[in-house]
Scaffold this active site. Structure first.
Site, PDB file in Angstrom:
ATOM      1  N   ARG A 156     -12.131   5.035  -3.720  1.00 44.12           N
ATOM      2  CA  ARG A 156     -11.229   4.223  -2.575  1.00 44.12           C
ATOM      3  C   ARG A 156     -11.890   2.238  -3.825  1.00 44.12           C
ATOM      4  O   ARG A 156     -12.907   2.380  -3.281  1.00 44.12           O
ATOM      5  CB  ARG A 156     -11.067   4.241  -1.521  1.00 44.12           C
ATOM      6  CG  ARG A 156     -10.719   5.519  -0.094  1.00 44.12           C
ATOM      7  CD  ARG A 156     -10.155   5.146   0.934  1.00 44.12           C
ATOM      8  NE  ARG A 156      -9.249   4.191   1.328  1.00 44.12           N
ATOM      9  CZ  ARG A 156      -8.184   4.744   1.194  1.00 44.12           C
ATOM     10  NH1 ARG A 156      -8.050   5.929   1.348  1.00 44.12           N
ATOM     11  NH2 ARG A 156      -7.936   3.675   2.143  1.00 44.12           N
ATOM     12  N   HIS A 213      -3.494  -6.604   1.261  1.00 44.87           N
ATOM     13  CA  HIS A 213      -4.072  -6.922   2.641  1.00 44.87           C
ATOM     14  C   HIS A 213      -4.681  -7.971   2.842  1.00 44.87           C
ATOM     15  O   HIS A 213      -4.512  -8.685   1.570  1.00 44.87           O
ATOM     16  CB  HIS A 213      -4.397  -4.999   3.752  1.00 44.87           C
ATOM     17  CG  HIS A 213      -4.525  -3.834   3.500  1.00 44.87           C
ATOM     18  ND1 HIS A 213      -3.151  -4.300   3.737  1.00 44.87           N
ATOM     19  CD2 HIS A 213      -4.620  -2.923   2.681  1.00 44.87           C
ATOM     20  CE1 HIS A 213      -3.110  -2.651   3.887  1.00 44.87           C
ATOM     21  NE2 HIS A 213      -3.543  -2.140   2.514  1.00 44.87           N
ATOM     22  N   CYS A 267       0.986  -0.986   0.052  1.00 42.87           N
ATOM     23  CA  CYS A 267       0.139  -0.108   0.144  1.00 42.87           C
ATOM     24  C   CYS A 267       1.147   0.906  -0.325  1.00 42.87           C
ATOM     25  O   CYS A 267       1.398   1.499  -1.096  1.00 42.87           O
ATOM     26  CB  CYS A 267      -1.158   0.032   1.156  1.00 42.87           C
ATOM     27  SG  CYS A 267      -2.441   0.981   1.181  1.00 42.87           S
TER      28      CYS A 267
END
Lengths: 242, 462
Positions: A130, A196, A96
């Site tokens: 997002r 993730h 990220c």
């Protein structure tokens, strides 16, 4: 050359520690220790001295914007040493925010360019909304299975330059930018990704690849096989959503 | 007036019909009422003699609100308060709309509303609260809320819209919460003042949230750390210090289950039945809030003897002779604290645990947070002899336990929660206490199953 123990460098654990980043380190430690490979984790916060010669594997996670801003300067200052290590084939997993910082720059909503170290030939633009959700992707790495699964949650849209190789092709989820179906990028043994989940616990084949690179940069040493049954069951839960 | 009248009564009718048809739906009356009269919450709030109190923060809202409402009622006030799960703006509206059967306005002195952080700006703007309490800020479901700084910003907006004479009640031990009081005149702080002897194995710190000075951004120095970033801190750089609390827990007798709370007015000893230091904070917050709003402290000790925990918050149920505890888990700090509390309760006796992990929207779709729960450190001290793992993400949970060093033979995976529960009940000896730790939707599933089986009284939940 093969080493007996591994030193993992965890960059900025107090600042760059979004949900579950710790899980990746736990996974590396677990799968190394199961094979009798001792692991030492060295934490480095801004201004801490780092003995780069002893580092076998580097991990860096994502962080909130305010936290990322606090480490950016320190990270850029370390660019020459970090780049040298990565060029030498030291494996790195950058997730990220860390992935973005390995690229050339991150352009904010206001148009400001926040520089990265440019080791990966990628650039990132702020974006909305997002990208949030499960990801299933097919990797070009020589590992079995070929699927990688995780969870993405990022505003930035990352685009690959000609010098970058994507980590994987997205089958479910947005990936780098939601347009070209790529996910992540690699160069030498450095892997940048948005995944993730935590990523490594349920992708044990990727964990093992990183350990193999860390043990022997030439990749000539095979690791002792250890069970990955439960790991792949967790993997399959997401895979079946694709 | 007519519009308000129609809004309230139509909404109540809709609520009644939806309950009769078995759909629960605690926000539906809120939707209807606000559609008919968008000002409904504002208009109903204005008529409450002591106004509205909002309670927010990451963890502890439900338990604190339940205890505070209990103490305020025991102190003679008429209180309307919302059920857990009905804590978004629609739920708050539905709560006030349905407070009475035949009157338009709630027949109450005040409304105590547990409020989701994201709904605070709107709730505060519409109700101009007479008091606003913030319990703590931890990372919670990043997939829904984004970063923690966003949450802090939302609560700040809420503070700006408070009643001019409103009280701000803040946890002094949480730096980001305490910092909210810096520019505000009427602040009441609460916190712990415990020494090592009261803490036993606690007082160490866990790994997740950042501990930086909210004023200048430099690392904070802690003299005492109770859990996560809660403790007695100061910034060596800019001089920001933990405020001196107005309400303090000065003693905690974990064996006897009693705490001593000191305030400027009084010192009281109170029973605390629920295990875990987070419940010490919850009780302290509830006492500080009800005390500030005028409830007398003297009788609280006797009153609390009859307090029953809120839905799924260390709630005890007896199933087929087994003592079963139900404790919701939803974020890393909360889960770690629940595990500590399990270790605290029942002493060294072996216990069994059932973890039910779902990843639906209300649970948080990203299960990464399980990796931030401190299983490594706490599992040694809990005396959990056997683990059952269930839910949509049972395998992620089982893997987490394996990587924390818990041997595979102590862990059983049964993906269906009711099957897992039945297996566990079947195999456990009657004297082994059982702890069920579900995520939010898993808690509802377990609850529904228990109700169906007649194991518990019926309990309506959002």
């Amino acid at each position: 050359m093969q080493k007996s123990g591994l030193q993992i460098l965890h960059l900025y654990p107090n600042h760059m520690n979004l949900y579950g980043d710790r899980g990746n380190l736990i996974a590396i430690q677990h799968r190394a220790l199961e094979r009798g490979i001792p692991v030492e984790v060295v934490h480095a916060e801004p201004e801490a001295p780092i003995s780069w010669r002893d580092v076998d594997l580097i991990f860096m996670g994502g962080g909130e914007d305010s936290h990322q801003a606090r480490i950016a300067e320190d990270f850029l200052r370390r660019a020459p040493e970090l780049t040298r290590a990565l060029e030498d084939g030291v494996p790195m997993l950058a997730i990220c925010g860390a992935y973005q910082l390995l690229g050339h720059y991150y352009r904010t909503v206001n148009g400001d360019k926040l520089p990265g170290i440019g080791f990966l030939d990628v650039t990132t633009e702020a974006g909305r909304p997002r990208a949030i959700g499960d990801v299933v992707a097919h990797t070009t790495l020589d590992i079995t299975p070929r699927s990688l699964v995780g969870f993405e949650n990022h505003g930035g849209r990352t685009f690959l330059g000609t010098g970058a190789v994507p980590l994987a092709t997205v089958q479910l989820g947005q990936g780098n930018n939601g347009q070209d179906r790529t996910e992540g990028a690699m160069h030498k043994h450095a892997i940048g990704t948005y995944l993730h989940g935590s990523l490594l616990p349920k992708n044990p084949h990727l964990t093992d690849l990183l350990i193999r690179w860390a043990v022997d940069r030439d990749g000539n040493t095979d690791l002792e096989p250890i069970p990955m049954d439960l790991e792949l069951k967790a993997h399959d839960v997401i895979l079946s959503r694709c | 007036m007519l519009r308000l009248w129609i809004a309230v009564f139509v909404a109540r009718l809709v609520g009644m019909l939806s309950r009769v048809s078995g759909r629960g739906g605690s926000s539906l009356p809120g939707i209807v009422a606000r559609r008919i009269d968008p000002e409904v919450l504002r208009k109903l709030s204005v008529r409450l003699p002591k106004g509205v109190v909002l309670l927010t923060g990451t963890n502890g809202k439900t338990t604190t609100a339940a205890m505070a409402a209990f103490l305020l009622k025991a102190g003679g006030l008429r209180v309307v308060h919302n059920r857990a799960g009905a804590n978004l703006i629609l739920g708050l509206t539905a709560t006030l709309v349905q407070a009475s059967r035949c009157q338009v306005y709630p027949p109450a002195d005040l409304a105590l509303l547990e409020t989701d952080e994201a709904s605070i700006p709107k709730a505060s703007e519409e109700t101009h609260p007479k008091a606003l309490m913030v319990t703590n800020f931890f990372r919670d479901q990043l997939d829904r809320y984004g970063e923690l700084s966003t949450t802090v910003g939302l609560v700040k907006q809420g503070i700006a819209a408070m009643d001019a004479d409103g009280w701000l009640l803040l946890n002094a031990d949480d730096p980001q919460v305490a910092f909210l009081g810096e520019d505000y005149g009427r602040v009441v702080y609460f916190g712990l003042d415990l020494n090592g002897g009261d803490l036993g194995s606690l007082g160490q710190h866990d790994a997740v949230d950042a501990r930086f000075c909210p004023r200048c951004g430099k690392p904070l120095v802690y003299r005492t750390q109770y859990y996560a970033h809660l403790g007695d801190y100061r910034c060596g750089h800019c001089g920001f210090v933990r405020p001196i609390p107005d309400w303090v827990v000065s003693e905690w007798d974990r064996q006897e289950g009693r705490i001593t709370i000191r305030s400027a007015r009084d010192t009281v000893a109170l029973p605390i039945r629920m295990p875990g230091i987070y419940n010490v904070y919850n009780l302290l917050a509830a006492v500080a809030l009800s005390g500030t709003l005028g409830a007398p402290l003297g009788p609280m000790g006797a009153q609390l003897e009859t307090f029953e925990p809120a839905f799924g918050r260390m709630e005890k149920v007896i199933i087929q002779g087994h003592t079963v505890w139900l404790a919701l888990v939803k974020n890393p700090v909360g889960f770690t604290q629940v595990l500590q509390a399990v270790g605290d309760s029942g002493g060294q006796r072996p216990k069994w645990a059932l973890l039910v992990i779902n990843d639906r929207y209300a649970d948080g779709q990203d299960v990464s947070w399980l990796w931030d729960v401190d299983f490594e450190r706490v599992h040694q001290a809990q005396h959990i002899e056997r683990w059952w793992v269930s839910g949509v993400r049972a395998y992620d949970m089982a893997l987490r336990l394996r990587y924390a060093g818990i041997p595979d033979h102590k862990v059983d995976v049964v993906q269906n929660p009711s099957d897992a529960l039945e297996h566990m009940l079947h195999e456990a000896k009657a004297d082994v206490p059982l702890y069920i730790m579900p995520t939010y939707t898993a808690l509802l599933e377990i609850r529904q199953y228990l109700t169906q089986k007649g194991y518990t009284r019926h309990f309506r939940e959002g």
